[in-house]
Scaffold this motif. Sequence first.
Motif, PDB file in Angstrom:
ATOM      1  N   UNK A  83       0.998  -1.312  -0.027  1.00 63.46           N
ATOM      2  CA  UNK A  83       0.053   0.063   0.073  1.00 63.46           C
ATOM      3  C   UNK A  83       0.888   1.168  -0.094  1.00 63.46           C
ATOM      4  N   UNK A  84       2.034   1.308   0.362  1.00 65.78           N
ATOM      5  CA  UNK A  84       2.678   2.401   0.581  1.00 65.78           C
ATOM      6  C   UNK A  84       3.256   2.821  -0.741  1.00 65.78           C
ATOM      7  N   UNK A  85       3.869   1.549  -1.394  1.00 64.42           N
ATOM      8  CA  UNK A  85       4.288   1.920  -2.825  1.00 64.42           C
ATOM      9  C   UNK A  85       2.954   2.315  -3.880  1.00 64.42           C
ATOM     10  N   UNK A  86       1.943   1.868  -3.591  1.00 69.17           N
ATOM     11  CA  UNK A  86       0.550   2.417  -4.369  1.00 69.17           C
ATOM     12  C   UNK A  86       0.681   3.793  -3.784  1.00 69.17           C
ATOM     13  N   UNK A  87       0.677   4.377  -2.746  1.00 69.68           N
ATOM     14  CA  UNK A  87       0.378   5.662  -2.520  1.00 69.68           C
ATOM     15  C   UNK A  87       1.562   6.699  -3.103  1.00 69.68           C
ATOM     16  N   UNK A  88       2.829   6.034  -3.024  1.00 72.65           N
ATOM     17  CA  UNK A  88       3.857   6.935  -3.635  1.00 72.65           C
ATOM     18  C   UNK A  88       3.644   7.364  -4.958  1.00 72.65           C
ATOM     19  N   UNK A  89       2.694   6.537  -5.792  1.00 72.42           N
ATOM     20  CA  UNK A  89       2.361   6.989  -7.418  1.00 72.42           C
ATOM     21  C   UNK A  89       1.412   7.830  -7.326  1.00 72.42           C
ATOM     22  N   UNK A  90       0.915   8.594  -6.316  1.00 70.05           N
ATOM     23  CA  UNK A  90      -0.076   9.508  -6.168  1.00 70.05           C
ATOM     24  C   UNK A  90       0.423  10.798  -5.922  1.00 70.05           C
ATOM     25  N   UNK A  91       0.029  12.024  -6.197  1.00 71.37           N
ATOM     26  CA  UNK A  91       0.473  13.355  -5.785  1.00 71.37           C
ATOM     27  C   UNK A  91      -0.078  13.277  -4.285  1.00 71.37           C
ATOM     28  N   UNK A  92       0.712  14.569  -3.646  1.00 70.91           N
ATOM     29  CA  UNK A  92       0.486  14.784  -2.179  1.00 70.91           C
ATOM     30  C   UNK A  92      -0.960  15.154  -1.933  1.00 70.91           C
ATOM     31  N   UNK A  93      -1.566  15.609  -3.165  1.00 76.55           N
ATOM     32  CA  UNK A  93      -3.006  16.170  -2.882  1.00 76.55           C
ATOM     33  C   UNK A  93      -4.050  15.416  -3.599  1.00 76.55           C
ATOM     34  N   UNK A  94      -3.746  14.377  -3.902  1.00 80.88           N
ATOM     35  CA  UNK A  94      -4.531  13.689  -4.963  1.00 80.88           C
ATOM     36  C   UNK A  94      -5.867  13.088  -4.315  1.00 80.88           C
ATOM     37  N   UNK A  95      -6.981  13.215  -5.046  1.00 83.66           N
ATOM     38  CA  UNK A  95      -8.475  13.171  -4.713  1.00 83.66           C
ATOM     39  C   UNK A  95      -8.412  11.444  -5.251  1.00 83.66           C
ATOM     40  N   UNK A  96      -8.731  10.714  -4.028  1.00 86.78           N
ATOM     41  CA  UNK A  96      -8.955   9.175  -4.374  1.00 86.78           C
ATOM     42  C   UNK A  96     -10.176   8.729  -4.042  1.00 86.78           C
TER      43      UNK A  96
END
Length: 123
Positions: free
Chosen positions: A27-40
């Motif tokens: 999950x941390x690797x998945x999250x690292x592919x998103x911008x800091x302010x990503x809307x998910x």
Amino acid sequence: MNSTTARETILRDVLDRWKAAVDAHEPEEVAALFTEDAIFQGLHPYAVGRQGVADYYGAQPLGMTAAYRILETRQLADDLVLGYLAVDFSFTDRPVVGVNLGVLAKRLGDAWYLSHYQVSRLG
């Protein structure tokens, strides 16, 4: 860079890494592919930022995998590519969940990240 091939290459770069991290239950690797302010927006209430992405994927069952197919792409700006995908999430103990996924990839420096992710289920 307005060609479909160029847009798909950009999306595949980030989405192949997303798929690998989802399939490996990282999950941390998945999250690292998103911008800091990503809307998910997964299939649960939405979150903003990487921590919400990590929490969402951390709660997914071990053995869940993703298979995606790009259906449409659009170049919204030099640093923004929209993708519309069909995604099948497979599980070890229940039927496949098929969803539609809209993503917005944003270039930050030399890399592309997901800044918007929204799942929908039809039918």
